[in-house]
Design an enzyme around this catalytic site. Sequence first.
Site, PDB file in Angstrom:
ATOM      1  N   ASP A 177      12.762 -13.387  11.619  1.00 50.36           N
ATOM      2  CA  ASP A 177      14.135 -13.573  12.105  1.00 50.36           C
ATOM      3  C   ASP A 177      14.915 -14.400  11.085  1.00 50.36           C
ATOM      4  O   ASP A 177      14.421 -15.424  10.594  1.00 50.36           O
ATOM      5  CB  ASP A 177      14.119 -14.293  13.452  1.00 50.36           C
ATOM      6  CG  ASP A 177      15.517 -14.464  14.024  1.00 50.36           C
ATOM      7  OD1 ASP A 177      16.050 -13.496  14.574  1.00 50.36           O
ATOM      8  OD2 ASP A 177      16.065 -15.584  13.907  1.00 50.36           O
ATOM      9  N   GLU A 212      19.122  -9.047  13.203  1.00 43.70           N
ATOM     10  CA  GLU A 212      18.643  -9.805  12.044  1.00 43.70           C
ATOM     11  C   GLU A 212      17.126  -9.949  12.041  1.00 43.70           C
ATOM     12  O   GLU A 212      16.571 -10.816  11.368  1.00 43.70           O
ATOM     13  CB  GLU A 212      19.293 -11.190  12.001  1.00 43.70           C
ATOM     14  CG  GLU A 212      18.901 -12.133  13.106  1.00 43.70           C
ATOM     15  CD  GLU A 212      19.737 -11.987  14.368  1.00 43.70           C
ATOM     16  OE1 GLU A 212      19.774 -12.940  15.162  1.00 43.70           O
ATOM     17  OE2 GLU A 212      20.361 -10.916  14.573  1.00 43.70           O
TER      18      GLU A 212
END
Length: 322
Positions: free
Chosen positions: A172, A216
């Site tokens: 992440d 993301e």
Amino acid sequence: MNPIQTILVVDDVEINLHLLQGLLQPDHRVLTADNGQDALRLALEQQPDLILLDVILPGLDGYAVLQRLQADVRTKHIPVMFVTALNSAEDEARGLEFGAVDYITKPLNPITVRARVATHLKLERQRRMLEALANIDGLTELPNRRQLDSTLQAEWDHAVRGGSELSVAVIDVDCFKQYNDCLGHARGDNVLRQVARTISTSLQRSTDFAARYGGEEFVVLLPATPADGAWLLMETLRRNIERLAIPHPGSSVSGFVTISVGVAGCSPLPQQQAASLLQKADQRLYHAKRSGRNCVVGDGLHSAFNSGAVFSPDLPLDFPGQ
């Protein structure tokens, strides 16, 4: 100009193998096998674009070979043409019902063989192009979630059969919403592209697989890799991302773009589900975020916030069979 495509010819009569080789070379790469077991092995190892398969073979006949090809996720996509002396309408219907894309009878007509082979190779080339487009994330050019799901299942099944280990990492980008809020989505997209490239260049083997998971987040699959080895690779990746030194004015973690990573590994068992390993890695990622971000958390492994590798106990997480 189209690349040379590979054809596997399977026939137990040597003169037939030579005849088909002569017809198809040098425009194509031609592999040959004179029995079903060798055909299955070559199909798996070489991933041909088309298989010309005789029905009458010693041991496994053509029908059995086709059934096994279609039962394996790694070979079920390969089109198969039956090339056989069985020339009744019932034989042809049976062959097509088994899943062959075409049926050619002997004695062979060279013009017919070349024309039908060319047609099916063109269709296979188009199918693979469309499949590639459907499985690629348009922004990062990494495989997308759809391809990740199928690859994870294939690697899981392979590990179950071989008794090998499989590790998964979920990545992440830290405080990415704040990056977009501060600098805009266009620059955010560029960050995702840079992170994707760094992930790809940090992987060490052709069998390692990276995909965009969504937003993301990214996922890396590491076949035949224990959890501690996967953790070390992801810690290297974390440092590589830091070294990009991409300014991040909205981050509460660092002045630059950083990542958090959760890692999990196991030796898959038949009664387990592939999704459980991905879920475990996702739990590790959650732990990494709770620990301050910019770190890699695995089974008993934790890189400390904004430092190098520091070993610390991990939180106990349930994973059936472990």
